[in-house]
Design an enzyme around this catalytic site. Structure first.
Site, PDB file in Angstrom:
ATOM      1  N   ASN A   1      44.672  28.473  51.667  1.00 34.54           N
ATOM      2  CA  ASN A   1      44.981  29.674  52.323  1.00 34.54           C
ATOM      3  C   ASN A   1      44.254  29.349  53.636  1.00 34.54           C
ATOM      4  OD1 ASN A   1      44.740  32.308  53.527  1.00 34.54           O
ATOM      5  ND2 ASN A   1      43.874  33.082  51.595  1.00 34.54           N
TER       6      ASN A   1
ATOM      7  N   HIS B   1      52.423  34.783  52.998  1.00 41.03           N
ATOM      8  CA  HIS B   1      51.296  34.377  53.160  1.00 41.03           C
ATOM      9  C   HIS B   1      50.829  33.549  51.812  1.00 41.03           C
ATOM     10  CE1 HIS B   1      47.045  33.782  54.020  1.00 41.03           C
ATOM     11  NE2 HIS B   1      46.605  34.836  53.157  1.00 41.03           N
TER      12      HIS B   1
ATOM     13  N   CYS C   1      44.767  37.657  57.664  1.00 41.41           N
ATOM     14  CA  CYS C   1      46.066  36.716  57.041  1.00 41.41           C
ATOM     15  C   CYS C   1      47.264  37.510  57.623  1.00 41.41           C
ATOM     16  CB  CYS C   1      45.945  36.671  55.578  1.00 41.41           C
ATOM     17  SG  CYS C   1      44.301  36.212  55.110  1.00 41.41           S
TER      18      CYS C   1
HETATM   19  N1  COA Z   1      36.015  27.595  39.107  1.00 46.74           N
HETATM   20  C1  COA Z   1      35.700  27.765  37.732  1.00 46.74           C
HETATM   21  N2  COA Z   1      35.595  29.179  37.548  1.00 46.74           N
HETATM   22  C2  COA Z   1      35.425  30.220  38.359  1.00 46.74           C
HETATM   23  C3  COA Z   1      35.752  29.788  39.789  1.00 46.74           C
HETATM   24  C4  COA Z   1      36.100  28.539  39.821  1.00 46.74           C
HETATM   25  N3  COA Z   1      36.293  28.017  41.295  1.00 46.74           N
HETATM   26  N4  COA Z   1      35.671  30.941  40.300  1.00 46.74           N
HETATM   27  C5  COA Z   1      35.406  31.936  39.530  1.00 46.74           C
HETATM   28  N5  COA Z   1      35.252  31.361  38.097  1.00 46.74           N
HETATM   29  C6  COA Z   1      35.009  32.039  36.836  1.00 46.74           C
HETATM   30  C7  COA Z   1      34.258  33.495  37.140  1.00 46.74           C
HETATM   31  O1  COA Z   1      32.971  33.023  37.175  1.00 46.74           O
HETATM   32  C8  COA Z   1      34.643  34.156  35.940  1.00 46.74           C
HETATM   33  O2  COA Z   1      33.853  33.609  34.829  1.00 46.74           O
HETATM   34  P1  COA Z   1      33.241  34.302  33.727  1.00 46.74           P
HETATM   35  O3  COA Z   1      34.918  34.977  32.965  1.00 46.74           O
HETATM   36  O4  COA Z   1      32.628  33.809  32.819  1.00 46.74           O
HETATM   37  O5  COA Z   1      32.685  35.877  34.491  1.00 46.74           O
HETATM   38  C9  COA Z   1      36.164  33.664  35.578  1.00 46.74           C
HETATM   39  O6  COA Z   1      36.288  32.269  36.261  1.00 46.74           O
HETATM   40  C10 COA Z   1      37.232  34.514  36.088  1.00 46.74           C
HETATM   41  O7  COA Z   1      36.867  35.047  37.224  1.00 46.74           O
HETATM   42  P2  COA Z   1      37.917  35.917  37.871  1.00 46.74           P
HETATM   43  O8  COA Z   1      37.308  36.342  39.429  1.00 46.74           O
HETATM   44  O9  COA Z   1      38.269  37.159  36.868  1.00 46.74           O
HETATM   45  O10 COA Z   1      39.238  35.153  38.292  1.00 46.74           O
HETATM   46  P3  COA Z   1      40.705  35.430  38.538  1.00 46.74           P
HETATM   47  O11 COA Z   1      41.614  35.320  37.595  1.00 46.74           O
HETATM   48  O12 COA Z   1      40.572  36.952  39.234  1.00 46.74           O
HETATM   49  O13 COA Z   1      40.884  34.575  39.866  1.00 46.74           O
HETATM   50  C11 COA Z   1      40.837  34.576  42.055  1.00 46.74           C
HETATM   51  C12 COA Z   1      40.046  34.595  41.014  1.00 46.74           C
HETATM   52  C13 COA Z   1      40.002  34.529  43.450  1.00 46.74           C
HETATM   53  C14 COA Z   1      41.629  33.235  42.162  1.00 46.74           C
HETATM   54  C15 COA Z   1      41.831  35.825  41.957  1.00 46.74           C
HETATM   55  O14 COA Z   1      41.116  36.898  42.107  1.00 46.74           O
HETATM   56  C16 COA Z   1      42.485  35.909  43.531  1.00 46.74           C
HETATM   57  O15 COA Z   1      43.382  34.974  43.881  1.00 46.74           O
HETATM   58  N6  COA Z   1      42.380  36.898  44.182  1.00 46.74           N
HETATM   59  C17 COA Z   1      43.203  37.282  45.367  1.00 46.74           C
HETATM   60  C18 COA Z   1      42.214  36.287  46.572  1.00 46.74           C
HETATM   61  C19 COA Z   1      42.870  36.216  47.747  1.00 46.74           C
HETATM   62  O16 COA Z   1      44.241  36.002  47.816  1.00 46.74           O
HETATM   63  N7  COA Z   1      42.236  36.447  48.924  1.00 46.74           N
HETATM   64  C20 COA Z   1      42.560  35.984  50.141  1.00 46.74           C
HETATM   65  C21 COA Z   1      43.373  37.209  50.548  1.00 46.74           C
HETATM   66  S1  COA Z   1      43.839  36.825  52.069  1.00 46.74           S
END
Ligand code: COA
Length: 339
Positions: free
Chosen positions: A279, A249, A112
């Protein structure tokens, strides 16, 4: 040392729109969860176009915008993590499609941060007088490597391409920073071909899909983005108040908001289009920049900061002075239309 400016931009996204509701039909998720946690409402997913097709369209538009013919291009740098092939490079395919016969062409892999890395490499070639006209493209068909059964990643990514034409000219690029922390490589990765020969243990083979530790990436991005912005400001001698727009980004709205809060900047200075494209990795900043230019948001003399991070882990920022005349009619001329 020659100065470098951006003289044209272009972008292209596939026609096929995939909404959060569409995704919730095949993985256990919802529009509410995706919108709240990421800011994404829909993304474009390619049906038949590969990375080189999207890259070609964005490049063609950038050249038209700059009023430059493909024959004038000295170098094509294409940032992608989803190439058409391991080899040849996607840049070579685009060179042929464009008919940019004299252009040296190669891909770079910085995920990215790829567009910022590409601009930085292009700048060096122009600075030193080796080349005068460079096309930098960020293009991805991430849908090829997404695990569509994994709700934690499949909701995040989209396909698209953006491009910029750089030329020897006015001082458009003012300061830049790039960096990597390879110790975080496993946080966001997609394996290539496994080691495979008569002496290997084949039970170790992994699928070629993207995996991510979302929380690790989130923490890294919220720390590194403000640091990058502060570094390019410091190197340029400009203050944050002088900056007209920050173009981050487009990874996740919550993550961008947290970084912006740390920098104590007005939200209105931050350009966001993640709601429509998700993204798009190496394409995201280029796509946003082109949208802003064509949308008439950028005026001659505006100071802009591009800032990104990604798999690697990589990071970078660039402080630009916009030297191109704005599109005063505010007309959008590509497929990346606003809602
Ligand atoms: N729909 C519904 N629930 C979802 C889900 C989805 N698409 N994806 C994950 N969950 C659930 C998980 O299973 C978890 O459930 P649990 O509490 O029962 O275990 C819960 O939601 C929380 O998951 P978590 O991973 O802690 O969520 P989060 O608030 O950290 O959000 C991201 C997840 C991926 C959105 C976040 O971590 C993020 O944006 N990170 C950066 C990723 C990024 O930018 N990547 C590209 C880099 S270039």
């Amino acid at each position: 040392m020659y100065d470098v400016e951006i003289v044209g931009t272009g972008s292209f996204v596939p026609e096929n729109r995939v909404t959060n509701e569409d995704i919730s039909k095949f993985v256990d998720t919802s529009d509410e969860w995706i919108s709240e946690r990421t800011g994404i409402k829909e993304r474009r997913i390619s049906i038949s176009e590969n990375t080189s097709d999207l890259a070609f369209m964005a490049a063609r538009r950038a050249l038209d915008d700059a009023g430059i013919s493909p024959e004038e291009v000295d170098l094509i740098i294409l940032a992608t993590i989803t190439p058409d092939y391991f080899f040849p490079s996607t840049a070579c395919l685009v060179q042929a499609k464009l008919g940019a016969h004299k252009a040296t062409s190669f891909d770079i892999s910085a995920a990215c941060s790829g567009f910022i890395f590409g601009l930085t490499v292009a700048e060096q070639f122009i600075n030193t007088g080796v080349y005068q006209t460079v096309l930098v493209i960020g293009a991805e068909v991430l849908s090829k490597i997404v695990d569509w059964n994994d709700r934690s990643t499949s909701v995040l990514f989209g396909d698209g391409a953006g491009a910029a034409v750089l030329k020897r000219g006015k001082q458009g690029i003012i300061s830049r920073v790039t960096g990597c922390d390879g110790s975080g490589a496993a946080s966001l990765a997609c394996p290539a071909v496994p080691l495979k020969n008569a002496f290997c243990d084949f039970s170790q083979e992994k699928a070629n899909v993207l995996t991510m530790n979302g929380r690790e990436i989130f923490k890294f991005a919220v720390k590194i983005m403000p640091e990058c912005v502060e570094k390019v400001l410091e190197d340029s001698g400009h203050s944050i108040d002088e900056i007209r727009y920050i173009i981050p980004h487009q990874a996740n709205i919550r993550l961008v908001d947290a970084a912006v809060k740390k920098l104590q900047i007005n939200q209105e200075k931050v350009y966001i289009n993640i709601q429509r494209f998700g993204n798009t990795s190496g394409a995201s900043i280029a796509l946003a920049l082109d949208e802003m230019s064509r949308g008439g948001l950028l005026r001659n003399g505006d100071l802009l900061i591009l800032v990104g991070f990604g798999s690697g882990l990589t990071y970078g920022a660039m402080l630009l002075k916009w030297t191109k005349e704005g599109n005063d009619n505010g007309e959008e001329k590509n497929d990346a239309k606003k809602d």
